[in-house]
Design a protein around this motif. Structure first.
Motif, PDB file in Angstrom:
ATOM      1  N   ASP A 199     -16.859   7.272  -4.600  1.00 46.71           N
ATOM      2  CA  ASP A 199     -16.664   8.733  -4.603  1.00 46.71           C
ATOM      3  C   ASP A 199     -15.208   9.082  -4.302  1.00 46.71           C
ATOM      4  O   ASP A 199     -14.628   9.977  -4.925  1.00 46.71           O
ATOM      5  CB  ASP A 199     -17.578   9.397  -3.564  1.00 46.71           C
ATOM      6  N   LEU A 200     -14.626   8.370  -3.329  1.00 50.53           N
ATOM      7  CA  LEU A 200     -13.240   8.640  -2.965  1.00 50.53           C
ATOM      8  C   LEU A 200     -12.301   8.321  -4.128  1.00 50.53           C
ATOM      9  O   LEU A 200     -11.378   9.097  -4.426  1.00 50.53           O
ATOM     10  CB  LEU A 200     -12.849   7.816  -1.735  1.00 50.53           C
ATOM     11  N   VAL A 201     -12.529   7.202  -4.804  1.00 51.44           N
ATOM     12  CA  VAL A 201     -11.704   6.837  -5.960  1.00 51.44           C
ATOM     13  C   VAL A 201     -11.814   7.897  -7.047  1.00 51.44           C
ATOM     14  O   VAL A 201     -10.811   8.314  -7.642  1.00 51.44           O
ATOM     15  CB  VAL A 201     -12.120   5.454  -6.507  1.00 51.44           C
ATOM     16  N   GLU A 202     -13.025   8.360  -7.297  1.00 48.18           N
ATOM     17  CA  GLU A 202     -13.245   9.384  -8.323  1.00 48.18           C
ATOM     18  C   GLU A 202     -12.520  10.678  -7.968  1.00 48.18           C
ATOM     19  O   GLU A 202     -11.875  11.304  -8.822  1.00 48.18           O
ATOM     20  CB  GLU A 202     -14.735   9.635  -8.489  1.00 48.18           C
ATOM     21  N   ASN A 203     -12.602  11.093  -6.693  1.00 44.98           N
ATOM     22  CA  ASN A 203     -11.947  12.329  -6.267  1.00 44.98           C
ATOM     23  C   ASN A 203     -10.428  12.220  -6.341  1.00 44.98           C
ATOM     24  O   ASN A 203      -9.743  13.173  -6.724  1.00 44.98           O
ATOM     25  CB  ASN A 203     -12.374  12.680  -4.841  1.00 44.98           C
ATOM     26  N   LEU A 204      -9.898  11.068  -5.974  1.00 45.16           N
ATOM     27  CA  LEU A 204      -8.448  10.865  -6.039  1.00 45.16           C
ATOM     28  C   LEU A 204      -7.949  10.917  -7.475  1.00 45.16           C
ATOM     29  O   LEU A 204      -6.940  11.552  -7.778  1.00 45.16           O
ATOM     30  CB  LEU A 204      -8.078   9.525  -5.405  1.00 45.16           C
ATOM     31  N   ASN A 205      -8.656  10.261  -8.373  1.00 43.76           N
ATOM     32  CA  ASN A 205      -8.225  10.233  -9.774  1.00 43.76           C
ATOM     33  C   ASN A 205      -8.392  11.585 -10.456  1.00 43.76           C
ATOM     34  O   ASN A 205      -7.725  11.859 -11.462  1.00 43.76           O
ATOM     35  CB  ASN A 205      -8.991   9.156 -10.542  1.00 43.76           C
ATOM     36  N   ALA A 206      -9.290  12.422  -9.919  1.00 40.27           N
ATOM     37  CA  ALA A 206      -9.491  13.752 -10.502  1.00 40.27           C
ATOM     38  C   ALA A 206      -8.625  14.820  -9.844  1.00 40.27           C
ATOM     39  O   ALA A 206      -8.665  15.984 -10.238  1.00 40.27           O
ATOM     40  CB  ALA A 206     -10.968  14.152 -10.370  1.00 40.27           C
TER      41      ALA A 206
END
Length: 351
Positions: A199-206
């Motif tokens: 989830d953190l990776v997804e939020n950072l990339n978005a």
């Protein structure tokens, strides 16, 4: 400040914290009493450094001190995460409805300070400055009208690149509600108790940040998964300042963002240090492009001499291709007077 603390001669060691945003103090005495840091002057320096403490702990982190990394001298070409600011026009409307067209395409508009001066001299009820965190432009409405302070792009995305496009928010300044547009370049990522690393990776990339977030498995222990953050920009423009104080984990910098540096000439003779964000130096010597492959511990001599090899090769290629063309033309335009046979292009005007 760190040097002064470490030179005090007591059992406290100071250093920059892991997020590179503040100071961390370490008690090296091994004692059991409280570590005490208190104000020693009338200006409350310890409070301002966020180091005031009276507790039995071996280390204490100030958290982010909001180091200013944008100034009036910051070049527009280096702003916006290294992408630069597009030269163009944008419109500011104050709370009285007065508007001003800010044109950054003129000669001499090269820095954040130049933009601030353009806004402050526009003749409307808006004051422009660097924000309190030192990470962007702040516009404060001074007109005191009933409408909304807003900024809109004009012919280009200049206001968006400056992070000031949109409507103002009302904040308290000196006890008075005031309309403010804060063009902070910082981005806050919220982490909930149920979020996973994915989830953190997804939020950072978005998030729109100039970085790529990934997970990797280091093959060790019961928690082998790690978060990896890589800047999208090369050179010093790709420097990442990440404050994880409130996140409950820390990040270690593996490779620091830095420009390639090349000493041109002899240090003893006043050599010049040139820098490049992509290891390529195109304008150091006219007509010559240099690409650095790796650091050198000793001077490297590059010899540039005139040669006619390429010219001779080009002329030879031209002659060879012309002769091949003539052979093909002869093949397709022949006339045999014995049997009156002809080539396929005989008597063609194209030949």
């Amino acid at each position: 400040v760190i040097r002064a603390i470490n030179a005090a001669g007591i059992g406290i060691r100071a250093e920059v914290n892991k997020s590179a945003s503040g100071i961390v103090l370490h008690d090296t005495t091994g004692g059991s009493s409280n570590v005490i840091v208190a104000n020693g002057d009338a200006t409350n320096t310890a409070d301002k450094l966020q180091l005031t403490v009276n507790a039995a702990q071996t280390s204490f982190d100030s958290g982010s001190l909001h180091r200013q990394f944008i100034s009036r001298q910051t070049r527009l070409a280096d702003y916006n995460g290294g992408h630069g600011v597009t030269a163009g026009k944008f419109v500011i409307t104050d709370s009285d409805g007065a508007t001003a067209l800010i044109d950054t395409t003129g000669d001499g508009v090269e820095t954040i300070g130049d933009v601030l001066d353009l806004i402050n001299s526009a003749g409307i009820g808006v004051a422009a400055s660097i924000n309190d965190r030192g990470d962007g432009i702040r516009l404060v409405d001074t007109a005191g009208g009933s409408e909304t302070l807003r900024v809109a792009n004009g012919s280009h995305d200049t206001a968006s690149d400056l992070r000031i496009v949109g409507d103002a928010e009302v904040v308290d300044i000196g006890g008075a509600p005031t309309q403010v547009i804060d063009g902070s370049t910082a981005v806050a990522i919220e982490i909930s108790a149920t979020d996973t690393l994915e989830d953190l990776v997804e939020n950072l990339n978005a998030s729109g940040l100039p970085l790529a977030a990934n997970l990797f498995h280091d093959g060790s222990g019961t928690t082998p998964y790690r978060l990896s953050l890589t800047a999208s920009e090369s050179g010093s423009a790709g420097r990442l300042l990440i404050d994880t104080t409130a996140a409950g984990f820390a990040l270690d910098e593996i490779v620091a963002a830095q420009d390639a540096r090349l000493l041109f000439g002899s240090p003893a003779a006043g050599g010049i240090v040139a820098s490049s964000s992509d290891n390529t130096f195109d304008d150091l010597i006219g007509g010559l492009s240099l690409t650095l492959g790796e650091p050198a511990a000793s001077p490297v001599t590059i010899s540039v001499t005139s040669t006619d090899t390429s010219i001779v090769s080009a002329v030879k290629t031209l002659v060879d291709q012309f002769n091949k063309l003539r052979d093909k033309i002869d093949t397709h335009t022949f006339f045999n007077e014995e049997d009156n046979s002809t080539g396929i292009l005989f008597s063609s005007n194209e030949t």
